[in-house]
Write a protein that holds these residues in place. Structure first.
Motif, PDB file in Angstrom:
ATOM      1  N   ARG A  20     -10.796  -1.756  -6.150  1.00  0.00           N
ATOM      2  CA  ARG A  20     -10.081  -1.836  -4.825  1.00  0.00           C
ATOM      3  C   ARG A  20      -9.034  -1.161  -4.340  1.00  0.00           C
ATOM      4  NH1 ARG A  20     -12.039  -7.164  -6.135  1.00  0.00           N
ATOM      5  NH2 ARG A  20     -10.008  -7.810  -6.691  1.00  0.00           N
ATOM      6  N   LEU A  21      -8.205  -1.087  -5.258  1.00  0.00           N
ATOM      7  CA  LEU A  21      -6.915  -0.354  -4.947  1.00  0.00           C
ATOM      8  C   LEU A  21      -7.270   1.122  -4.953  1.00  0.00           C
ATOM      9  CD1 LEU A  21      -4.114  -2.227  -7.250  1.00  0.00           C
ATOM     10  CD2 LEU A  21      -4.335  -2.132  -4.717  1.00  0.00           C
ATOM     11  N   TYR A  23     -10.254   2.525  -4.329  1.00  0.00           N
ATOM     12  CA  TYR A  23     -10.764   2.687  -2.866  1.00  0.00           C
ATOM     13  C   TYR A  23      -9.905   2.734  -1.703  1.00  0.00           C
ATOM     14  CZ  TYR A  23     -13.778   1.910   1.042  1.00  0.00           C
ATOM     15  OH  TYR A  23     -14.518   1.793   2.338  1.00  0.00           O
ATOM     16  N   LYS A  24      -8.972   2.061  -1.674  1.00  0.00           N
ATOM     17  CA  LYS A  24      -8.150   1.963  -0.223  1.00  0.00           C
ATOM     18  C   LYS A  24      -7.239   3.262  -0.374  1.00  0.00           C
ATOM     19  CE  LYS A  24      -7.886  -3.083  -0.116  1.00  0.00           C
ATOM     20  NZ  LYS A  24      -6.733  -4.457   0.170  1.00  0.00           N
ATOM     21  N   THR A  25      -6.725   3.407  -1.853  1.00  0.00           N
ATOM     22  CA  THR A  25      -5.860   4.678  -1.555  1.00  0.00           C
ATOM     23  C   THR A  25      -6.794   5.699  -1.086  1.00  0.00           C
ATOM     24  OG1 THR A  25      -4.509   3.602  -3.507  1.00  0.00           O
ATOM     25  CG2 THR A  25      -4.566   6.231  -3.453  1.00  0.00           C
ATOM     26  N   LYS A  27      -9.235   6.072   0.871  1.00  0.00           N
ATOM     27  CA  LYS A  27      -9.386   5.959   2.044  1.00  0.00           C
ATOM     28  C   LYS A  27      -8.445   6.822   2.889  1.00  0.00           C
ATOM     29  CE  LYS A  27     -10.227   1.940   3.780  1.00  0.00           C
ATOM     30  NZ  LYS A  27     -10.626   0.704   4.143  1.00  0.00           N
TER      31      LYS A  27
END
Length: 98
Positions: A20-21, A23-25, A27
């Motif tokens: 998740r981290l 993926y957020k990065t 984006k």
């Protein structure tokens, strides 16, 4: 700054929290092409920043991130893609504001 290069970034992260981290990065740096695959138009400093940010998240012994330089977004960076099935279009080249 400098000239931008188009990168294909694909990752295999073994932990859901780190996934998740990452993926957020990602984006913040590029366009999601497929699950765990992003296209990013970056200059040298942005590439270094991306590597630094991801390096602080992943577990280097088990996670994997591939960054493939596809060339200029206006040249080979767009021409080297071929698709089968649903095509969602390529991102327009230009600055990415983080």
């Amino acid at each position: 700054m400098g000239s931008r290069r188009r990168y294909l970034v694909a990752y295999d992260i073994r932990d859901d929290k780190r996934l998740r981290l990452v993926y957020k990065t990602m984006k913040g740096y590029g366009w999601r092409m497929q699950y765990s695959v992003f296209i990013c138009d970056l200059d040298r400093m942005e590439l270094l920043s991306l590597k630094t940010d991801l390096g602080a998240i992943i577990h280097h012994a088990v996670d994997s991130i591939a960054m493939i330089d596809l060339g200029s977004p206006h040249e080979r960076g767009s021409d080297c893609f071929q698709f089968m099935g649903a095509v969602h279009g390529m991102p327009d080249s230009g600055p990415v504001i983080l």
